[in-house]
Design an enzyme around this catalytic site. Sequence first.
Site, short mmCIF file in Angstrom:
data_model
loop_
_atom_site.label_atom_id
_atom_site.label_comp_id
_atom_site.label_asym_id
_atom_site.label_seq_id
_atom_site.Cartn_x
_atom_site.Cartn_y
_atom_site.Cartn_z
N HIS A 181 3.76 2.68 12.78
CA HIS A 181 2.91 3.86 13.04
C HIS A 181 3.58 4.87 13.96
CE1 HIS A 181 -1.00 1.36 12.05
NE2 HIS A 181 -0.08 1.28 11.12
N ASP A 238 6.12 0.73 6.55
CA ASP A 238 4.67 0.47 6.44
C ASP A 238 4.04 1.51 5.54
OD1 ASP A 238 2.10 -0.37 6.81
OD2 ASP A 238 1.93 0.38 8.87
N HIS A 240 0.82 -1.22 0.00
CA HIS A 240 0.00 0.00 0.00
C HIS A 240 0.85 1.26 0.00
CE1 HIS A 240 0.21 0.93 4.39
NE2 HIS A 240 0.19 -0.37 4.57
N ASP A 255 3.09 -6.54 3.45
CA ASP A 255 2.72 -5.44 4.35
C ASP A 255 3.10 -5.72 5.81
OD1 ASP A 255 1.76 -3.02 5.24
OD2 ASP A 255 -0.34 -3.65 5.25
N GLU A 278 -5.02 2.04 2.87
CA GLU A 278 -5.02 0.78 3.62
C GLU A 278 -5.21 1.06 5.10
OE1 GLU A 278 -3.52 -2.47 6.12
OE2 GLU A 278 -2.73 -0.44 6.02
N GLU A 279 -4.56 2.11 5.57
CA GLU A 279 -4.52 2.37 7.02
C GLU A 279 -5.90 2.72 7.58
OE1 GLU A 279 -2.17 1.46 8.68
OE2 GLU A 279 -0.27 1.71 7.62
#
Lengths: 473, 473
Positions: free
Chosen positions: A436, A304, A292, A366, A338-339
């Site tokens: 994140h 990520d 992504h 991912d 995606e998130e």
Amino acid sequence: MMMGTDRVLGLLPLLVLAFLCESLYCKPNNDVRSLAEITREISGYRAIAQKIIHLAVQGEAQNRSYDRLAAFTDTVGNRISGSRNLEVAIKYMYSALIQDGLENVHLEQVKVPHWVRGQESAMMVLPRNHTMTILGLGSSVGTSSQGVEAEVLVVESFEELRSRASEAKGKIVVYNQPFVSYGETVAYRAYGASEAAKVGAVASLIRSITPVSINSPHTGWQDYQPGVPHIPTACITIEDAEMMARMARRGQKIVVRLRMGAQTLPDADSFNTVAEIVGSEHPEQVVLLSGHLDSWDVGQGAMDDGGGVAISWEALSLLRDLGLRPKRTIRMVLWTAEEQGGVGASQYFERHKGNISNFDLVMESDLGTFSPLGLQFSGTKQAEAVMQEVVKLLAPINTTALEEHGEGTDIELWMEAGVPGASLHTADEKYFWFHHTEGDTMTVQSPVEMNLCSALWAVVAYVVADLDDMLPR
Amino acid sequence: MMMGTDRVLGLLPLLVLAFLCESLYCKPNNDVRSLAEITREISGYRAIAQKIIHLAVQGEAQNRSYDRLAAFTDTVGNRISGSRNLEVAIKYMYSALIQDGLENVHLEQVKVPHWVRGQESAMMVLPRNHTMTILGLGSSVGTSSQGVEAEVLVVESFEELRSRASEAKGKIVVYNQPFVSYGETVAYRAYGASEAAKVGAVASLIRSITPVSINSPHTGWQDYQPGVPHIPTACITIEDAEMMARMARRGQKIVVRLRMGAQTLPDADSFNTVAEIVGSEHPEQVVLLSGHLDSWDVGQGAMDDGGGVAISWEALSLLRDLGLRPKRTIRMVLWTAEEQGGVGASQYFERHKGNISNFDLVMESDLGTFSPLGLQFSGTKQAEAVMQEVVKLLAPINTTALEEHGEGTDIELWMEAGVPGASLHTADEKYFWFHHTEGDTMTVQSPVEMNLCSALWAVVAYVVADLDDMLPR
């Protein structure tokens, strides 16, 4: 011309034998033969696999996926759903894929959530002044501009919150849940706000979902439950959660002032980004490679999921460099949003599911592009048997492990609908240290590891796309 | 009365024998006997050592050092030299030591540096906007209120800076030196500003001195060289240093705007904090136990050096609990302003060095109170032989290693002057992950590990203080 009865009767014992053989004995033999044939077919790709691996690991393409990812993330930075940075990222990638000479490069429109963080701060004002480092959670509402100041109730679990529900009214609930695993513990990030709101809390602060912290807050998406008031919610660090838990155990009154400028704007336009190597014999049949393109609004989104994007792109480039055009199409899709819950992937599925019988294998990276171990696979026993042979081609880089598929991802809808699915499996022990956070940068990435991941990715995609038959379902 | 010549002559053979024995044979035998005796003497402490260990690890005192440290650091927070927090910390500790019933609790005045951080920020404005997380370095000057905005020159070493000296004028020098070891790499933090100023730079930004980062900046002291302009200097994260290095390699122009409100105020009054268990036979002779009470102005200073403080205090409490009063005095000194260059320790040495012959052993814990391994020791071979026997008493907790002493510390002046010195040695692999960061909190500390460190600390201090003889010099 038809045969006479006598001749038929004369053949009867043979026919009976043939029937028995087909139904009882020979079918298994046929299957075995068939797998044996496929095994032979796959082992015929050894030299090609070795060529791909060499190009990626020691050859001209060495470190290319790392360098591309560094240039991309250093230039664009992070790129949350709805942001101008994500627009820039999609344009950047679209141009880069065209410039790289890939085929059918195009964008497919997607409506995506547009949440913005705004300014945010949290200050403990009792029992002493202490500035906390926080990250508001995606979809959280903000506070008023004065913020919310309230006493804190610290709990270690949802069970404790329920058993102390009468104490929660008007308070800020602080969750100091221990980290068990991401899959299990992330429930506190996802549902902490609504569970706190149900018992009358005015905000919730959640210990970051990570095993390791250098006072590092982790953001992520959260879900308000229907019919429950929306209260502001953010992640705090392990350090601050543990400190408040100790203070609470000592009977100290804790008061926190939380300010969050978060807001949700109208859905924005975004795109899934697509590029292909078109198949030579069955262009309508597809092996799908993906990662992504969006990220959180912190760090660089290099891990990520910049890594997944870069090795998927690199896989196409490697095959193009070697002039390898498989029978089926290899299609890369770089998901958007995606998130926010696989938004781009889910709209892609809705648009393309009519063609599901042509989807041979869906692949996704991912969970980091660390030192690769092999694949996590979802499919029938027969398909698994074929994939077991495919990963044997990766013996030169020692990544022949085929494990059962793990948790939910952007290829889940396809897998649930019966399409074989494969995810990259790497030595991802440190993934959730950086996940994140502001620490999700190129510093986490290693060119050597990315070379190996790219080689694995390209070999699997190419061989599956080039086999005589699609994977059994 | 004197002896007649004939009698003296009659004794001659015996005198010759005695002389030979003394000079050639008997002295070594005496020494061996003496060490054998000391070994026997020390092995007599096995039961007492076991009692101390039991009390600290499984007994009533279990987790006390951790709980005390948590209460202290949660209440006071961090406490930099010159700050009100450090004053509060010293008062807190003074009261706590008195309340704990220790002897000769008192403060010894020290003049300490008073540097304040103020507001600080760094923004990369070219090639794109990016907010950097920084920590200004102790003793750095600030910028003007508008800040300094300049192009960046990235170097990987002092050598590269010198070879590119002509490019540095008017620029901000960014050091992206690799982490080799703290002892080696810290030179960039200590001298980076002056080296950059020598070639005309207007500021310097230094990659934090750590092997691991989650976008974590590390602060620390820095030294301006005489006759070189004072330029503002701060540490940046590994992530940002590496990113700027990549951008520079791509030929991109990098511009950073740095704002620092740092300033140095007049020296402040502070104190070394002292408590004792007074010796029963030689109260003037001293085994000194120590850690430093000040910290940086980030995190909680729980690891650096709250742990050293807490186990030194705990060692006294354990002996007091067991009614163990050694022949010599055990004196705990909690240094002030260690982080500014051992200021409290050096003034203590000046005040007490006249009494140096009474200092039996000086001990310090300032590299973390992780799982203990043993001691690092500095002293003569004879003293080392004695200490080898002392650490054998720690076999029940498997911490019997005696290694050579490492780098400079708060007890260095004593050791240089010939006093035997011992530092706590623990499994400190992660020490520099948290060192001088917002992550130096109680989360780094483990009650189990601190129990073990306290036991080790108390056994060594007690036994050395109670032996018939001081350690040989």
